[in-house]
Structure formats: structure tokens, C-alpha cells
Design a protein around this motif. Structure first.
Motif: not given
Length: 164
Positions: A55, A110, A112-113, A139
Motif C-alpha cells: 500500500n 493511493w 494498492q497491489q 484502505i
């Protein structure tokens, strides 16, 4: 004992003060509170841009922006709640060296992955308060996204970019 002329002068001064106060509030609102990205500039972000695993939250904050202090406090609270979150803060000039024009700051991206999941303001409302947090539910997985959320329409504390 007041004369009618003195009463009229006092009333005129009070009226002038009220009009000036309303004008200042309207200016402040227009400068620091409004639709985050009315022109849809966030749509120009490369959603396919990949970053390291985990993250990652990139915060673009103009230190001269009225909203910067509240945004930094909000980010620190978010980091305490999500210690595994990698946080990187950039100035608008640092961002411009690597990314497209931004509509306003403070802006967060943001990942993620290794994929962009959210771009936009930290919170909605006139201050960047964690009470109106847009990111924490994402999140924490309490809110799911079908794809990338390029959040242009939220009304938030923001300083419009001067030169993209």
C-alpha cells in the motif's frame, strides 16, 4: 443621547462591516473550498502506472496552501491507523517532474497491489478533517471499488493549482 445622524452612521458602519465580512467569507470559500477538480484533470492520470508492491500513498501538498496543515495532520492519523501504509509526500513542483498537471492540492494517490486505486482529496468538507475521511474505508477494505476512483466531484478544502 444619540442623534439620528450618529445612529445612521453607526448603522452604516455595521452594514459595511457585515458586507465586508460576507465578501471575505465568499472569497475564502472560492479560494479554499469547492469542487476538487471541476475540469476533470484527474482523468489524465495514468491508471496503469505501477509502483512497488504494498500500500503506497503519495500525497501532493503545497506548503503554502491553507489546507496543508490539516492535510498533514490527517495523513499522520491515517498512518497511525494503518502502519503498513507507505507514505510519500511531494510538493507540486516535485510532482510536476514526474506526473501530469494536477487540479488542486492537497491531493492523494493511493496505490494498492501496484495499481492506482484512488486519486483525489483526503476528505470532503471545508477542512481536511479525518471525520470526513474518504481513504480510510478504502484502505481498510470496508468500501470496495470496481476500478480506479478518480475523485473529481467531491467538495473539499483545496488550493487550485496555479500552473498545473
Amino acid at each position: 443621547m444619540s442623534t439620528p445622524a450618529k445612529q445612521g452612521l453607526i448603522a452604516l458602519l455595521l452594514l459595511g462591516w457585515a458586507v465586508a465580512s460576507l465578501g471575505i467569507l465568499a472569497w475564502f470559500e472560492q479560494q479554499h473550498f469547492g469542487v476538487f477538480d471541476p475540469a476533470g484533470q484527474l482523468q489524465q492520470l495514468d491508471a496503469g502506472h505501477r509502483l512497488p508492491a504494498g500500500n503506497v500513498l503519495i500525497a501532493v501538498i503545497d506548503p503554502d496552501c491553507y489546507c496543508a496543515r490539516a492535510a498533514r495532520a490527517h495523513l499522520q492519523q491515517l498512518k497511525r491507523q494503518q502502519p503498513s501504509l507507505q507514505l510519500q509526500e511531494l510538493t507540486p513542483a516535485q510532482w510536476r517532474a514526474q506526473g501530469p498537471a494536477l487540479p488542486a492540492t492537497p491531493l492523494v494517490l493511493w496505490y494498492q497491489q501496484q495499481q492506482l486505486r484512488y486519486a483525489g482529496p483526503l476528505a470532503q468538507g471545508p477542512i481536511c478533517s479525518s471525520d470526513n475521511d474518504l481513504l480510510l474505508p478504502l484502505i481498510q477494505g470496508r468500501q470496495r471499488l470496481a476500478g480506479v476512483w478518480l475523485n473529481s466531484e467531491t467538495v473539499a478544502c483545496r488550493c487550485p493549482s496555479q500552473a498545473g
